[in-house]
Design a protein around this motif. Structure first.
Motif, PDB file in Angstrom:
ATOM      1  N   GLN A 114       0.788  -1.228   0.000  1.00 22.98           N
ATOM      2  CA  GLN A 114       0.000   0.000   0.000  1.00 22.98           C
ATOM      3  C   GLN A 114       0.825   1.286   0.000  1.00 22.98           C
ATOM      4  N   VAL A 115       2.065   1.243   0.469  1.00 26.77           N
ATOM      5  CA  VAL A 115       2.842   2.478   0.589  1.00 26.77           C
ATOM      6  C   VAL A 115       4.153   2.392  -0.180  1.00 26.77           C
TER       7      VAL A 115
ATOM      8  N   PRO B 119       3.774   1.684  -4.242  1.00 27.65           N
ATOM      9  CA  PRO B 119       3.293   2.857  -4.998  1.00 27.65           C
ATOM     10  C   PRO B 119       4.255   4.043  -4.969  1.00 27.65           C
ATOM     11  N   CYS B 120       4.949   4.258  -3.851  1.00 26.15           N
ATOM     12  CA  CYS B 120       5.894   5.375  -3.791  1.00 26.15           C
ATOM     13  C   CYS B 120       7.046   5.178  -4.771  1.00 26.15           C
TER      14      CYS B 120
ATOM     15  N   THR C 185      -0.285  13.042  -6.074  1.00 24.63           N
ATOM     16  CA  THR C 185      -0.497  11.638  -5.709  1.00 24.63           C
ATOM     17  C   THR C 185       0.404  11.239  -4.552  1.00 24.63           C
TER      18      THR C 185
ATOM     19  N   LEU D 240      -0.694   9.824  -0.788  1.00 27.84           N
ATOM     20  CA  LEU D 240      -0.163   8.600  -0.182  1.00 27.84           C
ATOM     21  C   LEU D 240       0.454   8.882   1.181  1.00 27.84           C
TER      22      LEU D 240
ATOM     23  N   GLU E  11      -2.372   9.411   3.640  1.00 29.49           N
ATOM     24  CA  GLU E  11      -3.106   8.161   3.870  1.00 29.49           C
ATOM     25  C   GLU E  11      -2.319   7.211   4.750  1.00 29.49           C
TER      26      GLU E  11
END
Length: 336
Positions: free
Chosen positions: A211-212, A215-216, A247, A251, A254
């Motif tokens: 989740q982190v 995507p980063c 974006t 992130l 979030e």
């Protein structure tokens, strides 16, 4: 029936109450059935366990064919039992469906075994500097509410102290250790015997990789696409940079949704900030390149067809350089 530690107390000629018998020894062991939820926001954890206490009351010794007797739970109101409570407990309760989940067994030598099924919610001070690669140590501290060490002493059961169910699984953590210890706390009303167990929980990384972290990394690589775009494509490069920055900001926010508002940065915050810096640097790089390749800085804009057979590439380049030098000289004369 009189309470066990109080029975041995007598008053001397000065009226002072003294104890003539040794303190009652309460042996404790815990069987943990399940754990969770574990909340970083509230800094608490919950667990479902069998809490067993055992002590010897010689007044209840008996003789007979049976080694043990299963007593009704109504007998708990007629015999002495320790007033155990959890020092760092937040909200705990005894299971009562379909009947109160507790039992009492009596042995011939007067030993009493008292077992109950509890759900305990206790405080867990967390240090989140290494989040999400952290190991949290959640303590459980309990002892007598009113009896001092002169009346009641708590000890761990030597045969079994803290047992973990074989089928117990945690969604976000691994239980790697459960060290236990005895301790005595000095309070205003006297010294109290206490037991302490610490649950060492190691966090899983899989959820944060998906989740982190993943995507980063992809957003940083995506921002590098602008390096292969033509520098005259200003709209494309700016829109790509702004999109990746927004974006990345989403992130980062979030990722901290399930965390308390602590005053120090976590390891995840450093990673998100570093990724944001890489993305922001691509926009700065485009701005620098665009500024230093304007007219007068050496950039050539061909106003004729360089693929024409009448002029070669070398001639076109020399002509462009001459035009640029004349433009620069004219600009210098106007300023002087």
């Amino acid at each position: 029936m009189c309470a066990y530690p109080d029975e041995g107390r007598v008053a001397n000629h000065l009226g002072k109450v003294t104890s003539v018998r040794p303190p009652a020894v309460v042996e404790v062991d815990i069987m943990v059935r399940s754990m969770g939820p574990i909340s970083e926001v509230d800094m608490t954890y919950s667990m479902d366990c069998y809490f067993r206490q055992s002590w010897v009351d010689r007044r209840l010794a008996f003789q007979g064919n049976k080694e043990t007797l299963a007593l009704s739970i109504s007998m708990l109101a007629r015999i002495w039992k320790p007033d155990t409570y959890f020092y760092n407990g937040k909200q705990s309760y005894l299971h009562t469906i379909t009947t109160p989940n507790k039992f009492v067994r009596l042995y011939q030598d007067g030993r009493v075994l008292y077992s109950s099924r509890l759900t305990i919610k206790a405080g867990c001070p967390m240090n989140l500097e290494d989040f999400p690669m952290d190991i949290q140590r959640c303590p459980l501290k309990f002892g007598s509410f009113g009896y001092t060490v002169g009346d009641v002493v708590y000890r761990w059961n030597k045969a079994r102290q803290v047992a973990i169910a074989e089928d117990m699984k945690l969604s976000q953590f691994d239980l790697i250790a459960t060290p236990s210890a005895n301790q005595t706390d000095q309070l205003k009303s006297g010294e109290y015997s206490m037991l302490l167990v610490s649950f060492h929980l190691q966090r899983h990384m899989g959820n944060f990789l998906i989740q982190v972290y993943g995507p980063c990394v992809l957003l940083v690589v995506l921002s590098w696409v602008s390096f292969w775009l033509n520098r005259e494509a200003t709209a494309d490069r700016v829109s790509l940079g702004i999109t990746t920055v927004l974006t990345m900001t989403f992130l980062g926010l979030e990722a901290r949704t399930d965390l308390p508002k602590v005053s120090y940065p976590t390891a995840l915050d450093f990673f998100v900030f570093l990724s944001f810096g890489f993305i922001f640097a691509t926009i700065i790089q485009f701005a620098v390149v665009h500024y230093f390749t304007k007219y007068g800085s050496g950039e050539c804009y061909f106003t004729y067809d360089v693929s024409s057979e009448s002029s070669s590439e070398d001639e076109a380049w020399r002509d462009c350089r001459r035009q640029d030098r004349r433009r620069t000289a004219g600009s210098f004369v106007r300023h002087t």
